[in-house]
Design an enzyme around this catalytic site. Structure first.
Site, PDB file in Angstrom:
ATOM      1  CG  HIS A  98       3.222   1.136  24.597  1.00  0.00           C
ATOM      2  ND1 HIS A  98       2.678   2.102  25.400  1.00  0.00           N
ATOM      3  CD2 HIS A  98       3.474   1.735  23.401  1.00  0.00           C
ATOM      4  CE1 HIS A  98       2.601   3.243  24.721  1.00  0.00           C
ATOM      5  NE2 HIS A  98       3.079   3.047  23.506  1.00  0.00           N
ATOM      6  CG  ASP A 134      -1.363  -3.241  25.086  1.00  0.00           C
ATOM      7  OD1 ASP A 134      -2.160  -2.870  24.200  1.00  0.00           O
ATOM      8  OD2 ASP A 134      -0.312  -2.638  25.359  1.00  0.00           O
ATOM      9  CD  GLN A 152       1.174  -1.132  17.616  1.00  0.00           C
ATOM     10  OE1 GLN A 152       0.982  -1.335  16.419  1.00  0.00           O
ATOM     11  NE2 GLN A 152       1.337   0.086  18.110  1.00  0.00           N
ATOM     12  CE  LYS A 186      -1.371   2.628  19.163  1.00  0.00           C
ATOM     13  NZ  LYS A 186      -0.250   3.478  18.745  1.00  0.00           N
ATOM     14  CB  CYS A 188       6.015   4.282  24.361  1.00  0.00           C
ATOM     15  SG  CYS A 188       5.655   5.958  23.909  1.00  0.00           S
TER      16      CYS A 188
HETATM   17  N1  PLP Z   1      -0.019  -0.604  23.849  1.00  0.00           N
HETATM   18  C1  PLP Z   1       0.725  -0.698  22.755  1.00  0.00           C
HETATM   19  C2  PLP Z   1       1.368  -2.015  22.415  1.00  0.00           C
HETATM   20  C3  PLP Z   1       0.888   0.408  21.917  1.00  0.00           C
HETATM   21  O1  PLP Z   1       1.633   0.317  20.813  1.00  0.00           O
HETATM   22  C4  PLP Z   1       0.272   1.628  22.276  1.00  0.00           C
HETATM   23  C5  PLP Z   1       0.477   2.837  21.447  1.00  0.00           C
HETATM   24  O2  PLP Z   1       1.417   2.947  20.713  1.00  0.00           O
HETATM   25  C6  PLP Z   1      -0.512   1.668  23.423  1.00  0.00           C
HETATM   26  C7  PLP Z   1      -0.637   0.543  24.191  1.00  0.00           C
HETATM   27  C8  PLP Z   1      -1.210   2.908  23.833  1.00  0.00           C
HETATM   28  O3  PLP Z   1      -2.176   3.285  22.889  1.00  0.00           O
HETATM   29  P1  PLP Z   1      -2.877   4.705  22.995  1.00  0.00           P
HETATM   30  O4  PLP Z   1      -1.781   5.717  23.049  1.00  0.00           O
HETATM   31  O5  PLP Z   1      -3.684   4.792  21.745  1.00  0.00           O
HETATM   32  O6  PLP Z   1      -3.711   4.690  24.226  1.00  0.00           O
END
Ligand code: PLP
Length: 419
Positions: free
Chosen positions: A136, A213, A216, A239, A377
């Site tokens: 992401h 990270d 998800q 999430k 993203c």
């Molecule tokens: N990492 C992954 C794999 C994500 O799917 C997302 C959000 O969609 C993020 C990081 C970023 O999360 P946030 O926007 O809640 O900080």
């Protein structure tokens, strides 16, 4: 219970998970959209909130609202106890210690914090940070900024056409200059569950640090940071059925202790004079200013709700939804599934021949089905796959097999309208 009775009782057949009862816990699910019952399948973007989370927020703001760590009065004591209690709940959820849990605004801020407060101090010009093709933007851009600041270089591990990491290629890209690996536990665009334990093992053998990270993964996969032996783990509350604006960075205690602050302000200090400031211990050193107290309390309520339902039960139910949706969409002429890894969480990306993913999502919206269309993203991933965008249905514990059928019918409708 017979299969018919199980269906009548709202139970998922293989797991005995009572999805009808669960749905009753989520007020937002009970609404019509464009005159149709809402089918919410945009859970990878954010999830709906159970009543226990809404109640936790309401109770905090109506009974215990005060600042934390500061007041001697009763409300401040209650707020501090609830906030620190939330930290203990998160620690249990990850199998970490409470002082290893830093509250942040979300996964994005957690990754930026680790990049700036930890990685910046270990990187020299020519050092390498290893990422993967399916990250992401939140797990790319902070490292790019850091690379510009330090003269370090980003190295990218490839995936195959199914959306699986090529582990031999990843290993080949580890060099004596690799200082850090930043990898998604679960891909938001494809659902691939990456072998992060194996990556951590490879990294440990070479003295490389790992940030996972988990944005998800947290809603779908049991997480044990001790078993993984990762150095950092980041996720977002929203999430995971919790509030927006709250997230977590887990960091190993020995690393957090060595790290300088990320931001300056109140609560992160031990003493301040114009000559010198002494910083507080972790995790407070990294929580400058008034934190999102209600958010942390709401997140803890969400975690307690999830663990109360049973993480394994939820995983089984979601697996059933994913399998049914994969079968149903595969049978529709012109549908191509994007991301067919053998190990997947409940995320289903697809494209429909000759129809733009945004048009598909718009037709689905008119049928009451909320999905996401776009690059998710993850533009480098889309480029790797040779696609500008996909349509993505992502499932949560409250989705049903009936909703999978509604999704499939709506996709067929999009095909009729545009085909
Ligand atoms: N990492 C992954 C794999 C994500 O799917 C997302 C959000 O969609 C993020 C990081 C970023 O999360 P946030 O926007 O809640 O900080």
């Amino acid at each position: 219970m017979s299969p018919q009775a199980a269906v009548a009782a709202g139970c998922s057949l293989s797991s005995g998970f009572n999805v009808s009862r669960v749905r009753g816990d989520f007020p937002a699910l009970d609404q019509l959209v464009h005159g149709r019952p809402l089918v919410y399948l945009d859970n990878a973007a954010t999830t709906q909130k159970p009543r226990v989370v809404l109640d936790a927020l309401f109770n905090f703001y109506t009974r215990d609202c005060a600042n934390v760590h500061r007041g001697v009065h009763e409300l401040s004591r209650r707020a501090t106890e609830a906030y620190e209690g939330a930290r203990r709940t998160v620690a249990r959820f990850l199998n970490a210690a409470p002082h290893e849990i830093v509250f942040t605004r979300g996964a994005t801020e957690a990754i930026n914090l680790a990049a700036q407060a930890f990685a910046r101090s270990i990187l020299r010009e020519g050092d390498e940070i290893l990422l993967t093709e399916l990250e992401h933007h939140s797990n790319i851009v902070p490292w790019q900024l850091l690379a510009e600041q330090t003269g370090a270089r980003l190295v990218v591990a490839p995936i195959n056409d199914r959306g699986e990491l090529l582990m031999e290629e990843l290993e080949r890209r580890l060099s004596p200059r690799t200082r850090l690996i930043a990898v998604a536990h679960v891909s938001n665009a494809l659902g691939t569950i990456n072998p992060v334990a194996e990556i951590c093992r490879m990294a440990r053998a070479r003295g490389i640090r790992v940030l996972v990270d988990g944005a998800q993964a947290a809603p779908h996969v049991r997480i044990d940071v001790r078993a993984l032996d990762c150095d950092f783990y980041a996720f977002s509350g929203h999430k995971l059925y919790g509030p927006t604006g709250i997230g977590v960075l887990y960091g190993k205690a020995e690393l957090l202790e060595r790290m300088p602050p990320y931001q300056g302000g109140g609560d992160m200090i031990r003493s301040v004079s114009f000559e010198k400031t002494l910083f507080n211990d972790p995790p407070y050193r990294f929580e400058a200013g008034t934190p999102h107290i209600a958010g942390a309390i709401g997140l803890a309520a969400a975690i307690e709700y999830l663990t109360g339902l049973g993480l394994d039960e939820i995983a089984r139910h979601e697996y059933e939804l994913l399998s049914a949706a994969t079968r149903a969409l595969s049978e529709i002429p012109g549908v191509r599934l994007v991301g067919t890894a053998s190990h997947k969480a409940a995320v289903l990306s697809f494209v429909l021949d000759g129809i733009h993913p945004h048009d598909v999502a718009t037709v689905l919206d008119h049928e009451g089905v909320a999905v996401r269309a776009g690059h998710h993203c993850a533009q480098p991933l889309m480029e790797r796959l040779g696609l500008p965008a996909t349509t993505r249905a992502s499932f949560a514990l409250y989705n049903t097999l009936e909703e999978v059928e509604v999704l499939a019918r709506a996709v067929r409708r999009a095909r009729e309208l545009f085909g």
